[in-house]
Motif scaffolding. Structure first.
Motif, short mmCIF file in Angstrom:
data_model
loop_
_atom_site.label_atom_id
_atom_site.label_comp_id
_atom_site.label_asym_id
_atom_site.label_seq_id
_atom_site.Cartn_x
_atom_site.Cartn_y
_atom_site.Cartn_z
N GLN A 24 0.80 -1.22 0.00
CA GLN A 24 0.00 0.00 0.00
C GLN A 24 0.83 1.27 0.00
O GLN A 24 0.29 2.36 -0.12
CB GLN A 24 -0.94 -0.01 1.21
N ARG A 25 2.13 1.16 0.09
CA ARG A 25 2.98 2.34 0.12
C ARG A 25 3.11 2.97 -1.26
O ARG A 25 3.08 2.29 -2.27
CB ARG A 25 4.37 1.98 0.63
N TYR A 26 3.33 4.26 -1.25
CA TYR A 26 3.54 5.00 -2.49
C TYR A 26 4.72 4.38 -3.25
O TYR A 26 5.78 4.14 -2.67
CB TYR A 26 3.83 6.47 -2.17
N GLY A 27 4.52 4.12 -4.52
CA GLY A 27 5.59 3.59 -5.37
C GLY A 27 5.72 2.07 -5.36
O GLY A 27 6.44 1.52 -6.17
N ARG B 128 4.66 -1.78 -6.05
CA ARG B 128 3.89 -2.46 -7.08
C ARG B 128 4.16 -3.96 -7.02
O ARG B 128 5.22 -4.38 -6.59
CB ARG B 128 4.19 -1.90 -8.46
N ARG C 225 9.34 -2.45 -3.88
CA ARG C 225 9.07 -1.34 -2.96
C ARG C 225 10.37 -0.69 -2.53
O ARG C 225 11.45 -1.26 -2.71
CB ARG C 225 8.35 -1.84 -1.72
#
Length: 190
Positions: free
Chosen positions: A171-174, A176, A188
């Motif tokens: 769920q963190r930005y960036g 996938r 990540r």
């Protein structure tokens, strides 16, 4: 130093994430402040301070099936070889015992010297890889891979349900999830 002179073991909280990050950065580990927050929120993290400075940590992260992972066993360079890691791992083991959990861990070569005498035995070898400089810059592969597919593959490989940990990372930005040629990965920061 007598046992009564030993610095106390403390239970750390989410506010200690940046202090933990200092230790993992000193050790050249890949954790981020967000990683530390996951461990501090989802698990039990013990620490030892020298004055106000956090100098040693160990975490116990519960998983499914009455299992728990010991991790984040870190001791600042000037405080090594004083038994701090052993004391903190003992605190994790006691907490696991009190909660009926089987303890597992990853070991660096230095860590294996601490864990072997505590009764840990090797079960498999883990290899972590890091791409320092890609041959050429290109867009990340697109994929229809899902968190559920990753979670199921991870459970088959490890025997544990690590949904909370994988979800926090995904769920963190960036971040996938990518899949190709039968492989799946969570990409990540950290």
């Amino acid at each position: 130093m007598a046992a009564t002179d030993a610095p106390p073991i403390l239970k750390l909280g989410v506010d200690d994430a940046l202090a933990g990050l200092v230790l993992s950065t000193e050790a050249h580990w890949n954790q981020t402040a967000d990683d530390w927050r996951v461990f501090l929120r989802e698990g039990v993290v013990f620490g030892i301070r020298d004055g106000a400075r956090l100098v040693a940590t160990a975490a116990l992260l519960p998983y499914s099936g009455n299992n728990a992972w010991i991790s984040m066993v870190l001791v600042s360079g000037p405080h090594r070889r004083r038994g701090l890691a052993t004391r903190l791992v003992d605190a994790c083991l006691e907490t696991a015992r009190q909660n009926g959990l089987t303890s597992w861990l990853d070991a660096t070569p230095d860590g294996a010297a601490v864990y072997g005498p505590l009764g840990f035995t090797p079960t498999l070898q883990l290899r972590r890889l890091k791409l320092v400089k890609p041959a050429r810059a290109e867009a990340p592969p697109s994929s229809s891979a899902t968190l559920d597919a990753l979670r199921m593959r991870d459970r088959r490989a490890t025997g544990f349900d690590r949904t909370a940990l994988l979800s926090a990372f995904a769920q963190r930005y960036g971040s996938r999830i990518v899949a190709a040629n039968g492989a799946i990965a969570l990409v990540r920061d950290g």
